[in-house]
Design a protein around this motif. Structure first.
Motif, short mmCIF file in Angstrom:
data_model
loop_
_atom_site.label_atom_id
_atom_site.label_comp_id
_atom_site.label_asym_id
_atom_site.label_seq_id
_atom_site.Cartn_x
_atom_site.Cartn_y
_atom_site.Cartn_z
N ASP A 1 0.81 -1.22 0.00
CA ASP A 1 0.00 0.00 0.00
C ASP A 1 0.85 1.27 0.00
O ASP A 1 0.34 2.36 -0.28
CB ASP A 1 -0.96 0.00 1.19
N SER A 2 2.15 1.15 0.31
CA SER A 2 3.01 2.34 0.32
C SER A 2 3.41 2.77 -1.09
O SER A 2 4.01 3.82 -1.28
CB SER A 2 4.27 2.08 1.16
N VAL A 3 3.07 1.95 -2.08
CA VAL A 3 3.45 2.26 -3.46
C VAL A 3 2.55 3.33 -4.07
O VAL A 3 2.97 4.10 -4.94
CB VAL A 3 3.43 0.96 -4.32
N GLY A 4 1.30 3.41 -3.61
CA GLY A 4 0.36 4.39 -4.16
C GLY A 4 0.55 5.77 -3.54
O GLY A 4 1.29 5.93 -2.56
N LYS A 5 -0.14 6.76 -4.10
CA LYS A 5 -0.08 8.11 -3.51
C LYS A 5 -0.75 8.11 -2.14
O LYS A 5 -0.33 8.79 -1.21
CB LYS A 5 -0.77 9.12 -4.43
N HIS A 6 -1.85 7.38 -2.04
CA HIS A 6 -2.50 7.11 -0.76
C HIS A 6 -2.61 5.59 -0.64
O HIS A 6 -2.67 4.90 -1.66
CB HIS A 6 -3.91 7.71 -0.70
N GLY A 7 -2.66 5.11 0.60
CA GLY A 7 -2.78 3.66 0.72
C GLY A 7 -2.87 3.20 2.15
O GLY A 7 -2.47 3.92 3.08
N PHE A 8 -3.41 2.03 2.33
CA PHE A 8 -3.47 1.41 3.65
C PHE A 8 -3.66 -0.08 3.48
O PHE A 8 -4.06 -0.55 2.41
CB PHE A 8 -4.62 2.00 4.49
N ALA A 9 -3.34 -0.82 4.55
CA ALA A 9 -3.67 -2.23 4.59
C ALA A 9 -4.99 -2.38 5.34
O ALA A 9 -5.26 -1.65 6.29
CB ALA A 9 -2.57 -3.01 5.30
N MET A 10 -5.82 -3.29 4.87
CA MET A 10 -7.03 -3.64 5.61
C MET A 10 -6.74 -5.01 6.22
O MET A 10 -6.53 -5.99 5.51
CB MET A 10 -8.22 -3.70 4.65
N GLU A 11 -6.69 -5.03 7.54
CA GLU A 11 -6.27 -6.24 8.27
C GLU A 11 -7.47 -6.77 9.05
O GLU A 11 -8.16 -5.99 9.70
CB GLU A 11 -5.14 -5.86 9.23
N ILE A 12 -7.71 -8.07 9.00
CA ILE A 12 -8.88 -8.60 9.70
C ILE A 12 -8.54 -9.91 10.40
O ILE A 12 -7.73 -10.71 9.92
CB ILE A 12 -10.08 -8.77 8.73
N GLY A 13 -9.15 -10.10 11.57
CA GLY A 13 -8.92 -11.32 12.32
C GLY A 13 -9.88 -11.43 13.48
O GLY A 13 -10.63 -10.50 13.76
N PRO A 14 -9.93 -12.57 14.16
CA PRO A 14 -8.99 -13.68 14.02
C PRO A 14 -9.45 -14.70 12.98
O PRO A 14 -10.62 -15.06 12.92
CB PRO A 14 -9.03 -14.32 15.40
N GLN A 15 -8.49 -15.17 12.20
CA GLN A 15 -8.74 -16.24 11.24
C GLN A 15 -7.43 -17.01 11.07
O GLN A 15 -6.41 -16.41 10.76
CB GLN A 15 -9.20 -15.66 9.90
N PRO A 16 -7.46 -18.34 11.28
CA PRO A 16 -6.23 -19.11 11.06
C PRO A 16 -5.80 -18.99 9.61
O PRO A 16 -6.65 -18.91 8.72
CB PRO A 16 -6.65 -20.56 11.38
N HIS A 17 -4.52 -18.99 9.36
CA HIS A 17 -4.04 -19.02 7.98
C HIS A 17 -4.49 -20.33 7.35
O HIS A 17 -4.51 -21.38 8.00
CB HIS A 17 -2.51 -18.91 7.94
N GLY A 18 -4.86 -20.28 6.08
CA GLY A 18 -5.28 -21.49 5.38
C GLY A 18 -6.73 -21.86 5.63
O GLY A 18 -7.18 -22.93 5.21
N VAL A 19 -7.47 -20.99 6.30
CA VAL A 19 -8.88 -21.26 6.63
C VAL A 19 -9.72 -20.06 6.19
O VAL A 19 -9.27 -18.92 6.30
CB VAL A 19 -9.02 -21.48 8.16
N VAL A 20 -10.93 -20.33 5.68
CA VAL A 20 -11.89 -19.25 5.44
C VAL A 20 -12.99 -19.36 6.48
O VAL A 20 -13.62 -20.40 6.60
CB VAL A 20 -12.57 -19.37 4.05
N ARG A 21 -13.18 -18.30 7.24
CA ARG A 21 -14.32 -18.23 8.16
C ARG A 21 -15.34 -17.28 7.53
O ARG A 21 -15.00 -16.15 7.18
CB ARG A 21 -13.88 -17.73 9.54
#
Lengths: 225, 225
Positions: free
Chosen positions: B79-99
């Motif tokens: 996200d730092s590559v754009g003029k504006h940007g951010f990460a959208m982070e969400i949890g809790p979710q184990p890696h490799g799993v879709v809840r």
């Protein structure tokens, strides 16, 4: 494959008189299963007595005995190599993560199992008791795209984390990525487990279903060796 | 490294007039963080307004704005590559799993972000508002064996899943594998986040700590282009 053969040579050979007496294989799962003993037998008195011992010693941990009803020859996991054996499965815990409560429960479970073996080897008598046995009936896969085989739904929010809560016909089973609810179409209420286990996506298992059989007896036992 | 260069060429180059206007990078975590916007700026009005828009539209989802206070040149994420940007982070979710609930929240978050961009591009006016900003102060690593560097403790059960609950000096921080409690020795109460994130074991991060600064203003904005 190489490692499997090494383990079979070290602990087995499977089915031979030289195999070790007891193998306990430790696993963790992303499913909300508490602590489960998973065995290929529903009448192995050592497994059943160890299970009852753990239940008594760890009353705060939800605990179940799961029976995988497949012929001994077809059993594939490490614990099948010993004369007696079971997997100790615990969750929920993401793969690659240590959660203190899960670690502590597994550590306590292993310690109580070893204690039971010591009691047994010292000649203690264990009275017959009753155990609820969950016998695995079938696996259910995710709905998948016919061509790509990619999943097109996830476990329904109402089913997620509800391991061992009876699933009735027409209960919500999956939610597609477009938001549609897909329902359980079986004609018998069964107990779901291994709901949304990370490692089973590739095995084609979204959840497994079990029938509960109460009052399996583990007889009085005493080591007379 | 090759992929990083490709992305920088496609969306950037970073810091250049040709970089795209807005980059949103989607992440999920094993930490109990709800939905977070993570940005390298605490005064980027586009990020702050999008955050307020998501907060209003998704009142049932715990939502925080995290500021990583590092110079733009040292920022390393997509996200730092754009003029504006951010990460959208969400949890809790184990890696490799879709809840399903996590998937649905992320999908809604992305849709509301795109809606905001459409409103903005259509000339809507957005009034100034207040946003609580969590500025990252430091990371804390697991206690490790001096020689092997293996961890010798896990997050304390009382801290596990307590992301964004104020951590006071002397509060339990870790529980060693022999059961000992290790306490937080900082001299300032701070907000923990990324508690027990799977991918950060190898980065030497057991949790991060933030200071909360209320009432960061995002000014009135209107697209006058």
């Amino acid at each position: 494959m190489i490692r499997s053969r090494e383990l079979n040579a070290t602990l087995g050979p499977k089915g031979s008189p030289g195999a070790v007496e007891l193998v306990c294989d430790l696993h963790n799962t992303t499913a909300n299963m508490g602590l489960c003993l998973i065995a290929y037998s529903d009448c192995d008195w050592i497994c059943l007595h160890i299970f009852r011992h753990l239940q008594r010693k760890m009353p705060d941990i939800p605990m179940r005995y799961i029976h995988f009803d497949v012929p001994h020859k077809e059993s594939y996991s490490l614990d099948s190599v010993g004369k007696h054996g079971f997997a100790m499965e615990i969750g929920p815990q993401p793969h690659g993560v240590v959660r203190s409560n899960v670690y502590a429960a597994m550590k306590a479970g292993v310690q109580h199992m070893l204690d039971w073996v010591c009691f047994f080897n010292s000649g203690s008598t264990f009275e017959g008791e009753y155990v609820d046995v969950f016998t695995m009936i079938k696996h259910i896969d995710y709905p998948r795209d016919r061509e790509t085989r990619k999943i097109r739904a996830a476990i329904h929010p109402q089913l997620q984390d509800q391991d061992f809560c009876l699933l009735h016909p027409e209960d919500p089973l999956f939610q597609t990525f477009s938001g549609e609810t897909l329902r359980y179409k079986g004609d018998e209420a069964l107990y779901p487990f291994f709901i949304n286990e990370c490692a089973y996506y590739e095995k084609g298992i979204a959840l497994s279903l079990a029938r509960k059989r109460p009052d399996q007896t583990c007889q009085n036992v005493k080591n007379s060796a």
